[in-house]
Design an enzyme around this catalytic site. Structure first.
Site, mmCIF file in Angstrom:
data_model
loop_
_atom_site.group_PDB
_atom_site.id
_atom_site.type_symbol
_atom_site.label_atom_id
_atom_site.label_comp_id
_atom_site.label_asym_id
_atom_site.label_seq_id
_atom_site.Cartn_x
_atom_site.Cartn_y
_atom_site.Cartn_z
ATOM 1 N N GLY B 12 43.802 34.409 -3.325
ATOM 2 C CA GLY B 12 42.631 33.652 -2.874
ATOM 3 C C GLY B 12 41.418 34.567 -2.776
ATOM 4 N N GLU B 169 33.434 15.805 3.289
ATOM 5 C CA GLU B 169 33.193 15.853 1.848
ATOM 6 C C GLU B 169 34.036 14.822 1.104
ATOM 7 O OE1 GLU B 169 31.591 20.435 1.456
ATOM 8 O OE2 GLU B 169 33.717 20.068 1.219
ATOM 9 N N ASP B 298 42.124 33.495 5.903
ATOM 10 C CA ASP B 298 42.399 32.456 6.901
ATOM 11 C C ASP B 298 43.598 32.775 7.782
ATOM 12 O OD1 ASP B 298 40.387 31.218 5.576
ATOM 13 O OD2 ASP B 298 41.545 29.494 4.878
#
Lengths: 423, 423
Positions: B12, B169, B298
């Protein structure tokens, strides 16, 4: 008075052209397809070889007809056709028709050896294409992490069975994928060592073309690193193994481009079909004895004005779809009346055919002329761009090809759908 | 002398930035991810809502490092980490490390109610996104063919749970999909009647933003036709049903954007984690007691220089990845020595955050300033295009947005992966 109702089965080239031909006519059209999208099949091999993303070669059927009021689109699977009761039976509904156009196309066929399906995937749908892409890219990933030379060789081997246009296009695209696109990505394996086999039972590739073009195709593919096996019918298929007469090829990925067959639905109709299940049609494309039922596209076994079998190509499918609509309209509008003898005959206009072999190589035959090499590739590129449905697709595809051409990259080499299958 | 070996878990934003920081350094890097691609997660909702094709927001991890000799990429799943033996155990191999950077990110979490997963899909991977796209498009197809008004209403209802950026979103994108993109395609149903619910347990949307922006977001969504339910924790989830305090919403599609959790792997490490399974790290991002093991992205529970929790955002992940590499390099190059007390502390540079609400609406906070409306949307567009990895993606995405903006169309509304599931 109620409009006559035309039900069209299939949203491929034949079905779409047929439905379009009813625009502004006093006809109610229902188009049924099990997919929600029309697929630009000639470029499916590019999705399988990571050149294009799936949505780039597909277009929602509904949006093709958003401004054609008299076309309704239904996503459903047809399970039976009742020719006597004049209705189509889908999973959850029955749809009556005044006229029926069967344009469902064909699926991958294994010459009766259905057990081969699990060893060699066919290429007919977007799901087929993304599964082939996933499995091939994943095999290279496994090869990169593999310490056993024999196993690594197998992981890096792809066997394509069938030397027709699809097989040729796939083999060429896989060779480029391995030798150019992936080459820089891997550090342990040399992707130039990837083996691509193209296996054909007959003694030349692209048998429908002039032998000189078959020869050019073989030489071009061999120059790209593809191993071509001619006169090599497949004796046996097993998990990761293709057995030819005197040779066994170990290949992690085996792709089947050797045969097609009709849906079993056609055999249940009780009408004449050929060995592959294609429906034998009259010169007006209707089924003998069923003047209100037409067959268009790959599913029709149809002779052209010269008595030659009409080939399973997009232009032929489009022409057939249009023709079926024309016969129906003439009859509805009273020109042909119910006099089936005066129905217009389908006349196939043979625009020729072409197959691309890879970056800047193709073969084409048209109007008695033969083309090969870069000029044929440019023709191929131009014609396929023109045909692509929808503005957005055309531009996006052109752009990607241009970029891939300049940079030897492929944008869509993404492995998806592996969840829980990593092994 | 052998180079020190750095193993990075996860491709990521944190993992990629970390690996890049070792370019031209005397370090051997191994990056392991279970996917072959780096995902531009901030645009995943666009794949789920049929705006973009999956490959357009993903990039093969290998090709990011094709010209960085010292990075090896392995596609595999890590099953355990042996902190004592200093090795990572993957499905088929063990990889020793001198330094380890854990940057695997988080997955969808259901607050311990794992049985809810089958009723409400999360949005973390490309497969999640294409499955959501498929299910939503397919529900409209079924609604078009449905004669039962109550059933049709359910088919045309989408419930999004969680009023954070992803939920906002998604809700906005679904509303636009139904009211603009699909509107012209369907003839029996009026897609304007589609119901989009956005459900949030707290009393405002986007709780991490200024209340004025939360309010703007709610009003904008409501203007787009989204029904916003605030202060409405989900009491129960069932097949096609969301039970709130005093209301039950029947929705064919339920999307879960309410929670994330760490992989179970982190709990097996025997180190301190927070309630969500995130690993508590030191100011240098290393795990207390394990100076050779870092956590970035994260998965790290990390306080910034002001003692505030570092948020789970891309810029934070990238900064953490870079920082971990910096600490490792300083140590290897002898600057920091083995004196852990003098290791550089991670300092979070808060560039702000933004969420898009739909066509030309967004909210943003940066450097103490607040933005909303069209200007915020332009900022969002500009920043996301800049960030997108790879030339090809950037141009293709820009073009599609431009086209979608001008024509209110979406190119990727293709249903795939349904094989044998048509019902």
């Amino acid at each position: 008075m109620k409009n006559p109702r035309v039900v069209i089965l299939g949203g491929g080239f034949a079905g779409i052209e047929c439905a379009k031909a009813f625009k502004n006519k006093a006809v109610d059209v229902l188009l049924i397809d099990r997919q929600n999208h029309h697929l630009f099949q000639p470029l499916l091999y590019q999705v399988a070889s990571a050149g294009l993303a799936a949505p780039e070669i597909a277009h929602p059927i509904r949006s093709i007809f958003f401004n054609q009021e008299n076309v309704e689109v239904l996503m459903d699977e047809v399970t039976a056709i009742d020719l006597t009761g004049k209705k189509v039976i889908a999973r959850e509904r029955e749809e009556p028709y005044d006229y029926l156009v069967i344009a469902m196309g064909v699926k991958t066929g294994y010459f009766g050896k259905n057990e081969w399906e699990k060893f060699a995937r066919g290429l007919k749908t977007l799901d087929d294409a993304t599964a082939i892409r996933r499995d091939i890219l994943y095999a290279f990933e496994k090869a990169e992490a593999c310490d056993n030379p024999a196993e690594r060789e197998k992981l890096m081997t792809i066997a394509v069975i069938g030397g027709g246009p699809t097989g040729v296009e796939l083999a060429g695209a896989f060779a480029e994928l391995a030798r150019h696109v992936l080459r820089r990505d891997f550090k342990n394996i040399n992707t130039n060592e990837a083996k691509i086999f193209l296996i054909e039972a007959q003694d030349r590739l692209l048998t429908m073309y002039d032998p000189a073009l078959s020869d050019y195709t073989r030489k071009t593919l061999e120059g790209m690193g593809v191993t071509v096996r001619l006169g090599s019918p497949v004796a046996e298929l097993k998990e990761g193994e293709v057995v030819l007469g005197n040779e066994t090829i170990r290949a992690e990925n085996i792709v089947w481009a050797a045969g097609i067959e009709a849906s079993p639905l056609t055999r249940q109709l009780g009408v004449e079909t050929d060995r592959g299940g294609r429906i034998v049609v009259d010169t007006d494309l209707s089924i003998p004895g069923h003047p209100e039922v037409f067959v268009a596209g790959d599913l029709a076994r149809c002779l052209d004005q010269a008595g030659k079998l009409v080939p399973a190509l997009c232009p032929a499918a489009m022409q057939m779809g249009k023709h079926a609509a024309k016969v129906i309209l003439e009859e509805i509008e009273g020109r042909g009346g119910k006099n089936y003898d005066v129905r217009p005959q389908f006349r196939y206009f043979d625009k020729g055919s072409m197959a691309t072999i890879g970056r800047s190589h193709a073969v084409a035959e048209s109007m008695g002329m033969k083309f090969d090499g870069f000029i044929a590739w440019l023709m191929w590129l131009f014609i396929h761009l023109l045909f692509l449905v929808g503005f957005r697709n055309r531009i996006a595809v052109l752009m990607q090809w241009f970029y891939a051409y300049v940079r030897y990259r492929r944008g869509a080499r993404i492995i998806t759908g592996l969840s829980g299958r990593l092994k």
